[in-house]
Each structure stands twice: as structure tokens, then as C-alpha cells.
Design a protein around this motif. Structure first.
Motif, PDB file in Angstrom:
ATOM      1  N   GLU A 124     -12.341  18.321   0.079  1.00 31.92           N
ATOM      2  CA  GLU A 124     -13.630  18.494  -0.591  1.00 31.92           C
ATOM      3  C   GLU A 124     -13.558  19.569  -1.676  1.00 31.92           C
ATOM      4  O   GLU A 124     -14.401  19.609  -2.569  1.00 31.92           O
ATOM      5  CB  GLU A 124     -14.709  18.865   0.441  1.00 31.92           C
ATOM      6  N   ASP A 125     -12.556  20.439  -1.573  1.00 31.77           N
ATOM      7  CA  ASP A 125     -12.410  21.516  -2.550  1.00 31.77           C
ATOM      8  C   ASP A 125     -11.361  21.177  -3.621  1.00 31.77           C
ATOM      9  O   ASP A 125     -10.869  22.071  -4.316  1.00 31.77           O
ATOM     10  CB  ASP A 125     -11.988  22.818  -1.850  1.00 31.77           C
ATOM     11  N   ASP A 182      -9.362  20.589  -6.768  1.00 31.92           N
ATOM     12  CA  ASP A 182      -9.547  21.033  -8.142  1.00 31.92           C
ATOM     13  C   ASP A 182      -8.315  20.619  -8.942  1.00 31.92           C
ATOM     14  O   ASP A 182      -7.204  21.091  -8.659  1.00 31.92           O
ATOM     15  CB  ASP A 182      -9.723  22.551  -8.199  1.00 31.92           C
TER      16      ASP A 182
END
Length: 446
Positions: free
Chosen positions: A242-243, A245
Motif C-alpha cells: 500500500e506504500d 512509491d
């Protein structure tokens, strides 16, 4: 934006030869000062797969260490590199680097000469003198007419040859893999022909079971897709998907820190997907196929991401593709077993080629056998002539010995058997004129 362009141009040495070579940072302040003489350490770069790979990598690595040449690379474009404009900057490279390049070229020339000689010895071995200059013409990556110094023409030839050879490298790899797969199927079918009905049925059943077992694997995410990268982010990097990047992901997997994903770094991202399909411990999994699958995945990502076709993925290219709709591709990647490598007609044509090659070999083998038999027949004739000559010489020696024995026997006398005849010395010299032989008077007689 300017900084991003500058970083991208720093990698043009990689673009020029389409290599995966580690960049060596050089500060602007240091470049303005009088350049210091660097210690020339052995270069370490990724293998290109070309036969002159070591020479290529060493030349590029040493050129990258020269501040002037590296500065020119920052402002060069692909067309300039291919047209040889960059090669002319070689005249401004530091003397110690030019000396090292001369040494590298001499080593490469010696390697090529040894290669030619070894190939000649294996193929012919007839002791003929080699014309190295004529044979060296087949190697286009250097100027063989000048074997001692590295000049502008050498760098230009190296760039042109590497560009051309690397363009064809993947295609040649695919063609080789196709032949490998067709040979594998050909040998399987030939083996079936030698079996009885029951063994053939069991073998076919086992073959189908292995195919089904190989195809039974978890979903293969599309290479370069969001799901595929998030899987690496989670399982390899240990981070929460979900994080995710993109920029952080890029920096984490840019293992050499040069601001680009080269081909090796890209292929490393596919390991998790490949492990779902291939296991070296499994009978049904072929590791040669795994490497072909890895190559296909890399080509797929390069086609989608590498917009300037330099065989490198910059950070800006990577970020741009993550914003496209295709990045959210959810369809499963079709593996090799779902994409036929060859058609039945191609296999038949390949088998015809094999049959023709086998026929040619048989014809040559028959000719060699006939030649061998002819040589053996001539050898037998020579042996017979040698034996006859020896027997004739023995007979002549026997006759000569008998003649000598007959000459030494005195007439009217007998010698004991085996006893040599006595030799009576005689004066065979003629008397001088005026001196005739006189009767010698016997004592007691008048």
C-alpha cells in the motif's frame, strides 16, 4: 529538469555501445582543475555476450575515467555517437589513458591471432603458413592495419560494431532457443520410434503429465506492471504494497546507483515471477526455457518503457510509465508453454535439414572409409613389395656367400669341413725390365 537531462546524458557511453556499464562520478570542480593521473585499475562491468566483450568493456571504462571525454559524453546524442563525432574526442584524452588504450589494443590483436591459429589448427592442421592480416579482416571492431596504437578509427569501429552486433544479439538468442526446442522434440519423437507399443504409450502419458505439472503454477504478473512491481516491493523488499512509491522503488533497485535500470537490473526484477514457473529440482522444468522467459520479459518492459531505445531505463522513463493505464495491467503473462515457439511445418523443415546434414555426413563418412580402405590396400601392397625385396636381398646374400666359399677352396686338395683354406702369399708385382726370373741353383748340384 535540467539536472534530469544531465543525468540522462551521463549514461550516453552506455547508450553508444548499448552496454550495462557502471558510471564513475566525476565532480565538476575537479574537472576544472588540472586533471590528476588516476591509478588504472582493472575495469569491472557487465558482460555483453559479444566475443570481444572484455576489450570493449575495458576501452569504455578507461575512456569514462578521462574528465574531458566524459564531459563530451554529457552533451552528446545518439546520432552523434553513431556518426563517429564522439570518436574524434579521443585526440584530447589524457596521455596515460591513451597509453593504456594502446596496450589494450595490442592485447586484443594478440588474442585474435591466437584465436585464428587455434581455429586453423583444429580445422586443418596441415602446417601451412597463416596469413594473419587477411584473416584479421573478419574482425571489424578494430583497425588491424595498425596493430600497435589505439586511434580515432579504432573507437569508431568499436562503436559501430558493438551497435550492430548488440542489435542482432537478442534475435540470435531467440533463433538459437528455437533450434534447441525443435531438437528436443525431434529427439523425443525419434526415441518413441524405437519403443514397443506399451513403452511408447507410457512415455507419451508421462510426457503429458509433465506438461500439465509444469503449467500448474500461480498467476504470472505482467512484467513491469503495478502488481508485478508491488510483489517485488513486498516479498523482496519487505515493504507494505500500500506504500508503494515508484521513485523509491527505482532507487532501491538501481543497484549501481547510476540513475538507470540496465538490462541486468531489469531482469533481476523478474526473479519472483520466474520462480513461480521454474524450479531446477523439478523434472518438468527446463532452466534453458527459464532464461528465454527472462529475456522475453526484459524485451517486453524495454519496448514499453525505453522510449529513446537506448537499452536503458532512466528514472524519468520509469516514472512516466507508472502513470500510464497499461501500468495497471491485470492480465496474466503468457509463458512459453502458452506461446508455441515453432509450428509443425517449421519442425518438419528442421528435421529435413537434419536429415540432409546427416546424409552429407554419411556421404563424407563413406568417402573417408573408401579412402581409408584404399590407403590400407596400398599399405598392403607396400608391405608385400617390402617383403619381396627383403627375400630377394636375402637370396643374393646367400648366393654371394656360396661364391666366396667356392673361391677359397684349392683344387686337388681337401680341407677339413668347416676349416678355412690357407692363404698363400704371392708376389704379384711384375719384374722390372731386363731382369728375368732365373732358376735358383739347388745346393749339391753343378
Amino acid at each position: 529538469m535540467v539536472r534530469t537531462k544531465a543525468l540522462a546524458r551521463c549514461g550516453l557511453v552506455l547508450l553508444s555501445l548499448w552496454l550495462c556499464i557502471h558510471s564513475v562520478p566525476i565532480s565538476v570542480e575537479k574537472a576544472k582543475d588540472k586533471p590528476e593521473v588516476e591509478e588504472l585499475e582493472p575495469p569491472q562491468s557487465a558482460d555483453t555476450g559479444l566475443h570481444y566483450d572484455r576489450y570493449l568493456r575495458e576501452v569504455i571504462d578507461y575512456l569514462e575515467k578521462d574528465p574531458h571525454f566524459r564531459e563530451k559524453l554529457k552533451n552528446a546524442n545518439m546520432d552523434d555517437i553513431k556518426q563517429g563525432k564522439l570518436s574524434k574526442e579521443l585526440d584530447f584524452v589524457q596521455h596515460n589513458f591513451r597509453t593504456k588504450l594502446d596496450e589494450l589494443k595490442r592485447e586484443e590483436m594478440n588474442r585474435l591471432r591466437l584465436l585464428i591459429k587455434a581455429k586453423h589448427d583444429v580445422q586443418e592442421g596441415n602446417g601451412n603458413t597463416l596469413d594473419h592480416q587477411a584473416l584479421l579482416k573478419q574482425f571489424e571492431h578494430l583497425n588491424h592495419m595498425n596493430p600497435h596504437t589505439f586511434e580515432v578509427e579504432d573507437l569508431d569501429r568499436l562503436i559501430q560494431s558493438a551497435t550492430k552486433d548488440l542489435e542482432n544479439y537478442d534475435k540470435e538468442h531467440h533463433d538459437e532457443f528455437k533450434r534447441y526446442e525443435m531438437m528436443k522434440e525431434h529427439e523425443r519423437r525419434e526415441r518413441l520410434k524405437t519403443m514397443n507399443e506399451d513403452d511408447r504409450r507410457k512415455e507419451e502419458q508421462h510426457y503429458e503429465e509433465m506438461k500439465m505439472k509444469h503449467a500448474n503454477h500461480s498467476k504470472i504478473n505482467h512484467p513491469g506492471s503495478e502488481d508485478q512491481l508491488k510483489e517485488v516491493w513486498q516479498e523482496a523488499d519487505g515493504l507494505d504494497p500500500e506504500d508503494f512509491d515508484p521513485k523509491t522503488f527505482f532507487k532501491m533497485h538501481d543497484s549501481n546507483g547510476d540513475g538507470f535500470f540496465d538490462e541486468s537490473e531489469l531482469e533481476a526484477l523478474f526473479t519472483k515471477e520466474l520462480e513461480k514457473v521454474y524450479n531446477p529440482a523439478n523434472e518438468e522444468d527446463d532452466m534453458v526455457e527459464m532464461e528465454e522467459e527472462r529475456l522475453r520479459m526484459r524485451e517486453h518492459v524495454m519496448n514499453e518503457v525505453d522510449t529513446n531505445k537506448d537499452r536503458l531505463v532512466s528514472l524519468s522513463e520509469f516514472i512516466a510509465v507508472t502513470k500510464k493505464e497499461e501500468f495497471r495491467e491485470k492480465d496474466e503473462w503468457k509463458t512459453l508453454d502458452q506461446n508455441p515457439i515453432y509450428t509443425e511445418e517449421e519442425l518438419r523443415e528442421y528435421e529435413r535439414q537434419l536429415a540432409n546434414e546427416a546424409n552429407d555426413i554419411n556421404v563424407k563418412a563413406a568417402e573417408l572409409q573408401k579412402h581409408k580402405e584404399e590407403l590400407e590396400r596400398k599399405q598392403e601392397e607396400l608391405n608385400a613389395q617390402r617383403l619381396g625385396l627383403k627375400q630377394a636381398m636375402d637370396e643374393m646374400e646367400r648366393i654371394k656367400a656360396q661364391s666366396l666359399n667356392a673361391e677359397v677352396k684349392q683344387p686337388g686338395g681337401l680341407m677339413a669341413e668347416g676349416e678355412p683354406a690357407p692363404v698363400v702369399p704371392r708376389n704379384t708385382q711384375p719384374l722390372p725390365p731386363g731382369r728375368q726370373q732365373q732358376d735358383v741353383p739347388v745346393p749339391g748340384h753343378s
